[in-house]
Scaffold this active site. Structure first.
Site, PDB file in Angstrom:
ATOM      1  N   VAL A  44      -6.701   4.288  -5.406  1.00 56.83           N
ATOM      2  CA  VAL A  44      -6.258   5.549  -5.991  1.00 56.83           C
ATOM      3  C   VAL A  44      -6.282   6.657  -4.937  1.00 56.83           C
ATOM      4  O   VAL A  44      -7.046   6.598  -3.977  1.00 56.83           O
ATOM      5  CB  VAL A  44      -7.148   5.950  -7.179  1.00 56.83           C
ATOM      6  CG1 VAL A  44      -6.923   5.035  -8.357  1.00 56.83           C
ATOM      7  CG2 VAL A  44      -8.621   5.957  -6.799  1.00 56.83           C
ATOM      8  N   ASP A  72       8.247  -1.135   4.426  1.00 57.62           N
ATOM      9  CA  ASP A  72       8.230  -0.594   3.055  1.00 57.62           C
ATOM     10  C   ASP A  72       8.848   0.798   3.030  1.00 57.62           C
ATOM     11  O   ASP A  72       8.329   1.710   2.400  1.00 57.62           O
ATOM     12  CB  ASP A  72       6.790  -0.565   2.528  1.00 57.62           C
ATOM     13  CG  ASP A  72       6.737  -0.379   1.021  1.00 57.62           C
ATOM     14  OD1 ASP A  72       7.810  -0.421   0.378  1.00 57.62           O
ATOM     15  OD2 ASP A  72       5.637  -0.169   0.492  1.00 57.62           O
TER      16      ASP A  72
HETATM   17  P1  ATP Z   1       1.265   1.135  -2.344  1.00 63.38           P
HETATM   18  O1  ATP Z   1       1.012   0.570  -3.694  1.00 63.38           O
HETATM   19  O2  ATP Z   1       2.082   0.271  -1.500  1.00 63.38           O
HETATM   20  O3  ATP Z   1       0.035   1.591  -1.638  1.00 63.38           O
HETATM   21  P2  ATP Z   1       2.011   3.753  -3.278  1.00 63.38           P
HETATM   22  O4  ATP Z   1       2.747   4.733  -2.417  1.00 63.38           O
HETATM   23  O5  ATP Z   1       2.433   3.678  -4.686  1.00 63.38           O
HETATM   24  O6  ATP Z   1       2.197   2.377  -2.564  1.00 63.38           O
HETATM   25  P3  ATP Z   1      -0.424   5.007  -2.477  1.00 63.38           P
HETATM   26  O7  ATP Z   1      -0.023   5.115  -1.057  1.00 63.38           O
HETATM   27  O8  ATP Z   1      -1.782   4.512  -2.784  1.00 63.38           O
HETATM   28  O9  ATP Z   1       0.472   4.041  -3.280  1.00 63.38           O
HETATM   29  O10 ATP Z   1      -0.164   6.394  -3.184  1.00 63.38           O
HETATM   30  C1  ATP Z   1      -0.350   6.553  -4.563  1.00 63.38           C
HETATM   31  C2  ATP Z   1       0.272   7.854  -4.986  1.00 63.38           C
HETATM   32  O11 ATP Z   1      -0.411   8.950  -4.380  1.00 63.38           O
HETATM   33  C3  ATP Z   1       1.726   7.958  -4.602  1.00 63.38           C
HETATM   34  O12 ATP Z   1       2.440   8.267  -5.763  1.00 63.38           O
HETATM   35  C4  ATP Z   1       1.825   9.095  -3.638  1.00 63.38           C
HETATM   36  O13 ATP Z   1       2.891   9.943  -4.000  1.00 63.38           O
HETATM   37  C5  ATP Z   1       0.490   9.836  -3.765  1.00 63.38           C
HETATM   38  N1  ATP Z   1      -0.002  10.115  -2.419  1.00 63.38           N
HETATM   39  C6  ATP Z   1      -0.372   9.200  -1.502  1.00 63.38           C
HETATM   40  N2  ATP Z   1      -0.757   9.780  -0.365  1.00 63.38           N
HETATM   41  C7  ATP Z   1      -0.605  11.113  -0.567  1.00 63.38           C
HETATM   42  C8  ATP Z   1      -0.803  12.269   0.273  1.00 63.38           C
HETATM   43  N3  ATP Z   1      -1.231  12.142   1.531  1.00 63.38           N
HETATM   44  N4  ATP Z   1      -0.537  13.484  -0.242  1.00 63.38           N
HETATM   45  C9  ATP Z   1      -0.090  13.594  -1.515  1.00 63.38           C
HETATM   46  N5  ATP Z   1       0.131  12.563  -2.332  1.00 63.38           N
HETATM   47  C10 ATP Z   1      -0.121  11.332  -1.873  1.00 63.38           C
END
Ligand code: ATP
Length: 545
Positions: free
Chosen positions: A129, A245
């Site tokens: 998360v 990705d």
């Molecule tokens: P994956 O499942 O491959 O990790 P993901 O992008 O869905 O892909 P995360 O990278 O864990 O998963 O991010 C989860 C959510 O948090 C995403 O919807 C993203 O928009 C938000 N998020 C991630 N990093 C940041 C950040 N640095 N600043 C703001 N929001 C973020």
């Protein structure tokens, strides 16, 4: 001050190599309290506390000796230590200094647990998360951050998720680029947490699909994002990395006009003479974004990232639609090998679509490099103009004098052009005579026109007719070094159906048919992970690891 009992090992280590004077700086400024913390200390960090390179070599030798002891079996060290390169990669000189200033506080990669206060949930992904957070530096200054925590099951972190999480850390800690999300550091707690630069505006996909009254993104801004993305991808490629990705869901908005490439969990180093990475087993991959060689052989390369760039471009100009929506994953590869391609979105000019088609060349070697893509984007950059009279003709794009107009399709010998009104964000056709072009010295658009090519660098919001109030969403760089006397591409007719196919490309996406016209597509719902991710093993017969 007396040394802390828990860090006596450090004092002993440093005394043994006559470097005891660095005990406090290493402990206090670099936050090293355990031997494995040195895995995250870079030469620059040691430079910053005044340790010379010969002394650094002595320290490195002493650490090697120490690591041959039982502590080196620590699982974090085992995974991360083996992956983390020794030296931080410098930013390419042509790309200038990073936009984000180095946060004060010494060590960039290890952050004490108590220094970060987690706030609300931003989202969740495969590994865990992501929360908004506030990082308090030793000086007392607070930095807004995003904190990604590794999801931990009852048995603790396991398998591929842990590996991907740590791989993401080890990749990110060596990257420094204005359009790559910055990793501030790692919290070696339970759970493991990555402290990253906060992208306050969330993902580009969420922005593209935001419902009304949020206006659609201006075409010129989408071009700017594409250029930022191509630059970041060229940077990754130059470091021998493949992202695997690339998609609008993994592009984060640091500001209204700045994207950052994020989500490095699938990044892998390229190897071998062919500069490829071949998957070693069935793993979920984002099917509809993948190149045919990735789907058939599990092979990824910079060229497969270029393919994904083309799909990301398509998403951006489709208002965040899901590529190949409604097509079962096992048919996507067949479609691609039959040379079917995603159709041209209505906001996408023919020149830009031809760039996308080049990214989707069947053979990886025929695709442009990211550096070449940057050049092709310059060629395709839309011309900016300004409305000089009211346009109220039925069916035409409505505009008023002073409206900034982005010309999507137009040519000197055509009387009807297609463009986007920067005030209303509507897209449509209009009489060319109603617009003067920004780089035509105020001449009516029916005179020979020129296409402006943007300058490199993203700092400068462009303005049309000097109206900066209206231009705040049009954060397009000024047309420094514009090319002159390049006629715009000829437009076929005043209206057209939204979805077209490249010459000689059979097939259609089916689900997209019937959406015609020039207006911006209605925002679509976010593609669910279930639609995006498919195990390679869905079609095992097609792929041998
Ligand atoms: P994956 O499942 O491959 O990790 P993901 O992008 O869905 O892909 P995360 O990278 O864990 O998963 O991010 C989860 C959510 O948090 C995403 O919807 C993203 O928009 C938000 N998020 C991630 N990093 C940041 C950040 N640095 N600043 C703001 N929001 C973020």
């Amino acid at each position: 001050m007396l040394p802390e009992a828990g860090s006596l090992w450090l004092l002993k280590l440093l005394r043994d190599i006559q470097l005891a004077q660095f005990y406090w700086p290493i402990l206090e400024e670099l936050n090293v309290t355990r031997p494995e913390h040195f895995d995250f200390v870079k030469p620059e960090d040691l430079d910053s506390i005044g340790m010379g390179r010969p002394a650094q070599r002595r320290l490195s030798e002493a650490l090697k000796r120490l690591r041959s002891g039982p502590k080196s079996k620590n699982w974090v060290y085992k995974i991360l230590g083996g992956l983390a390169p020794e030296h931080k990669e410098p930013t390419l000189p042509s790309q200038g200094p990073p936009h984000v200033p180095e946060p004060e506080g010494g060590l960039k990669c290890l952050i004490p647990e108590g220094a970060v206060c987690r706030r609300e949930l931003l989202g969740s992904g495969c590994f865990g998360v992501v929360h908004r957070g506030l990082w308090t530096l030793p000086s007392g200054k607070s930095v807004p951050v995003a904190v990604k925590s590794l999801r931990v099951g009852p048995e603790g972190p396991v398998g591929a998720e842990l590996g991907d999480f740590l791989r993401e850390v080890s990749v990110m800690m060596n990257l420094e680029h204005p359009h790559v999300l910055r990793l501030h550091g790692l919290i070696l707690g339970q759970p493991l947490q990555m402290v990253m630069e906060l992208a306050p505006l969330g993902s580009l996909h969420a922005r593209l699909t935001a419902p009304a009254p949020t206006p659609p993104l201006p075409v010129a801004l989408l071009f700017l994002f594409l250029r930022q993305l191509a630059g970041a991808m060229a940077y990754l490629g130059a470091r021998g990395l493949v992202h695997r990705d690339l998609a609008t869901r993994n592009l984060l908005l640091a500001s209204t006009s700045t994207i950052k490439v994020a989500d490095f969990g699938l990044v892998r180093p390229l190897s071998g003479a062919r500069g490829r990475y071949v998957m070693g087993g069935p793993r979920p991959i984002p099917y509809a974004w993948c190149a045919p060689e990735s789907l058939r052989h599990g092979a990824f390369s910079s060229a497969s990232d270029v393919w994904m760039f083309g799909v990301t471009l398509w998403e951006m100009f489709s208002g965040g639609e899901e590529p190949w929506a409604g097509v079962p994953p096992y048919l996507i590869l067949q479609r691609l090998e039959d040379r079917a391609r995603l159709p041209r979105p209505p906001l996408c000019s023919r020149t830009l679509y031809s760039l996308a088609l080049r990214c989707w060349a069947p053979h990886p070697a025929d695709r442009p490099s990211f550096t070449h893509v940057e050049g092709l984007l310059q060629e395709a950059w839309p011309t900016e103009g300004c409305c000089v009279r009211d346009v109220t003709e039925p069916g035409a794009l409505r505009m008023e004098p002073g409206d900034p107009i982005t010309v999507i399709e137009g040519s000197p010998d055509s009387t009807i052009w297609k463009g986007q009104n920067g005030r209303t964000f509507k897209v449509g056709s209009f009489p060319a005579s109603a617009v003067t072009l920004a780089d035509a010295g105020g001449l009516p658009a029916t005179r020979p026109v020129h296409r402006g090519t943007p300058a490199r660098g993203d700092q400068h919001p462009g303005s049309i007719d000097g109206d900066r109030k209206k231009a705040n969403l049009w954060d397009v760089p000024p047309a420094r070094g514009q090319r002159r006397n390049v006629p715009l591409e000829r437009m076929k007719g005043g209206t057209e159906c939204a979805w077209s196919h490249p010459p000689g490309v059979p097939g259609s996406t089916g689900s997209h048919q019937g959406r015609c016209g020039f207006s911006h597509p209605e925002p679509q719902g976010k593609a669910s992970p279930g639609q995006v991710w498919w195990l390679m093993s869905v079609i095992p017969a097609l792929w041998e690891a």
